[in-house]
Design an enzyme around this catalytic site. Sequence first.
Site, mmCIF file in Angstrom:
data_model
loop_
_atom_site.group_PDB
_atom_site.id
_atom_site.type_symbol
_atom_site.label_atom_id
_atom_site.label_comp_id
_atom_site.label_asym_id
_atom_site.label_seq_id
_atom_site.Cartn_x
_atom_site.Cartn_y
_atom_site.Cartn_z
ATOM 1 N N TYR A 167 -0.729 0.755 -5.239
ATOM 2 C CA TYR A 167 -1.643 0.565 -4.124
ATOM 3 C C TYR A 167 -2.077 1.867 -3.448
ATOM 4 O O TYR A 167 -1.269 2.723 -3.293
ATOM 5 C CB TYR A 167 -0.863 -0.438 -3.093
ATOM 6 N N GLY A 187 -18.834 -12.099 9.836
ATOM 7 C CA GLY A 187 -18.569 -10.910 10.534
ATOM 8 C C GLY A 187 -19.643 -10.454 11.430
ATOM 9 O O GLY A 187 -20.033 -9.238 11.196
#
Length: 331
Positions: free
Chosen positions: A185, A30
């Site tokens: 979620y 990343g």
Amino acid sequence: MPIYDRNTEGLALVHQFADQVKGRTFLLTGPSPGGIGAETVTSLAAESPALLILVGRSPEKVQTVIDAIKNVNPSVKTKFVQADLSSIKSVRKAAQTILDDPEITKIDVVINNAAVMACPFELTEDKLELQFQANHLGHFILTNKIIPKVIAAGPGARIVNLSSSGHRFTGVRFEDPNFTEPGSYSEFASYGQSKSANILYAVALNKRLASRGIRAYAVHPGSIQTNLQHYVKQMDSAHLAKIMDEAVKKVMGRTLAEQRAADPYKTLQQGCGTTLRAALDPDLVKEEGVFLQNTNLTTDPNEVKEWATDPELAEKLWKLSEDLVGEKFDI
């Protein structure tokens, strides 16, 4: 003994631990321009590492970081390895590329820096929840597969997982990590699960590698304004205000405004400081703990939750992770 705090900067630590940088090989996932990862590797370049391996999705974006590294120190060798951490196939291919490269004889430090945060619910091509896969499972596969090259580096090698204070939102949902239960979620519940997993993974690695003199740590870099906030910035303002206030109250015990006043945003240099101490300081092994924030190890249960450091939960996560990715790792 030096005093470390939230203001400790990465470059100062690179200079302080120059002997832990020069001639060594570092791998970081990343390395996006303007992010903590890019700041970490450009800081390392100042003290002449032998090789910086940059694992990312976009060759064009990573080239910008490679150019920045060369501006700091033209002699530093770099390698780009393409990988999408939300794809098992892609991560396995990247790991094999690293294992097959004769120029990578060892990896002294692995920095699992890449992450996504607070994105809408999504299942990947592997039918796994996106944040859990990109933030934990991708790194689990990559690190475990390239571990022979970390072992080849010998005692003093390090694995650093970037976690977050967000781990305090929730632990790993062992019975339903993919949020299949209707209505279960939420953006920060998913993020919190993945960040708890980053710490538990470090605990599990230490059980397997500490006897070889190899240590793993997990770090909270602090609040920094980077591309990690990509999904947050796209949210409807009313929804954002609601979930941010809920998350901050749950994680920090105060409102977002109170949190910002007490703990202002860090600079990128301050942000990469905690990563670099975890990666470089040989004396860390004399201290207790696996989790660092503000450049210091902490075992304070208010700062690092038991659900993120419990050895039994670490082993449970290891097995769950193997089951989800369909591969066993005997380390």
